[in-house]
Design an enzyme around this catalytic site. Structure first.
Site, PDB file in Angstrom:
ATOM      1  N   GLU A 130       0.822  -1.210   0.000  1.00  0.00           N
ATOM      2  CA  GLU A 130       0.000   0.000   0.000  1.00  0.00           C
ATOM      3  C   GLU A 130       0.854   1.258   0.000  1.00  0.00           C
ATOM      4  OE1 GLU A 130      -3.898   2.109   1.954  1.00  0.00           O
ATOM      5  OE2 GLU A 130      -3.462   0.025   2.437  1.00  0.00           O
ATOM      6  N   GLY A 175      -5.721   5.104  -0.116  1.00  0.00           N
ATOM      7  CA  GLY A 175      -6.153   3.734  -0.341  1.00  0.00           C
ATOM      8  C   GLY A 175      -7.615   3.531   0.007  1.00  0.00           C
ATOM      9  N   HIS A 221      -0.179 -14.154  -0.586  1.00  0.00           N
ATOM     10  CA  HIS A 221       1.169 -14.442  -0.105  1.00  0.00           C
ATOM     11  C   HIS A 221       1.595 -15.773  -0.720  1.00  0.00           C
ATOM     12  CE1 HIS A 221       0.430 -11.069   2.462  1.00  0.00           C
ATOM     13  NE2 HIS A 221      -0.659 -11.667   2.929  1.00  0.00           N
ATOM     14  N   ARG A 230       5.126 -17.119  -1.157  1.00  0.00           N
ATOM     15  CA  ARG A 230       6.213 -17.909  -0.556  1.00  0.00           C
ATOM     16  C   ARG A 230       6.798 -17.155   0.630  1.00  0.00           C
ATOM     17  NH1 ARG A 230       8.226 -17.853  -5.443  1.00  0.00           N
ATOM     18  NH2 ARG A 230       8.522 -20.095  -5.462  1.00  0.00           N
TER      19      ARG A 230
END
Length: 144
Positions: A64, A84, A91, A93
């Site tokens: 963000e 925002g 996610h 790895r």
């Protein structure tokens, strides 16, 4: 052709985070390309979860940050600023140490909203997290 309004300064933007979450997490913006804002964030005691790997919330804060500054750099600050509205992240790895690197690029830059994609990778260039952030383009309050 560059998407940036005027000549934005990543040094100035980095200095604005001095007393904010950005500094607490060690986030820094490193480079502006024609249509990309790049940055990095350490994977250390500030950004790891108790299990010892990068915290997903830290990745989202990094994403963000890049999207917010990227969108803000595309508008005339005398007229508009960006905040925002929504963010999502996958996610991919785990990373236990070192640095992660982010690249934010616009998908859509409209008059009232922008959508940015942020790719976070590890030092080997492997995808760690992919995120999409929607930002509102708001009118800058009048100065009295």
């Amino acid at each position: 052709m560059s998407i940036w309004f005027g000549e934005p300064s990543i040094e100035w933007a980095n200095s604005r985070g001095e007393h904010a979450l950005i500094r607490a997490l060690g986030i820094e913006m490193t480079e502006l390309g024609d249509d990309v804002l790049r940055g990095r964030m350490p994977v250390d005691h500030r950004t790891r979860q108790p299990g010892g790997v990068l915290h997903g919330g830290a990745s989202v804060a990094f994403a963000e940050t890049l999207a917010s500054w990227g969108s803000s750099f595309t508008v005339d600050p005398a007229l508009n600023y960006c905040v925002g509205m929504e963010i999502n992240a996958n996610h991919i790895r785990p990373v236990a140490e070192g640095w992660v690197y982010g690249e934010a690029r616009p998908i859509a830059r409209g008059r009232t909203t922008q959508v940015w994609e942020i790719r976070i990778t590890d030092a080997a260039g492997k995808l760690v997290c992919i995120s999409r952030c929607t930002l509102a383009v708001l009118s800058t309050p009048s100065q009295y």
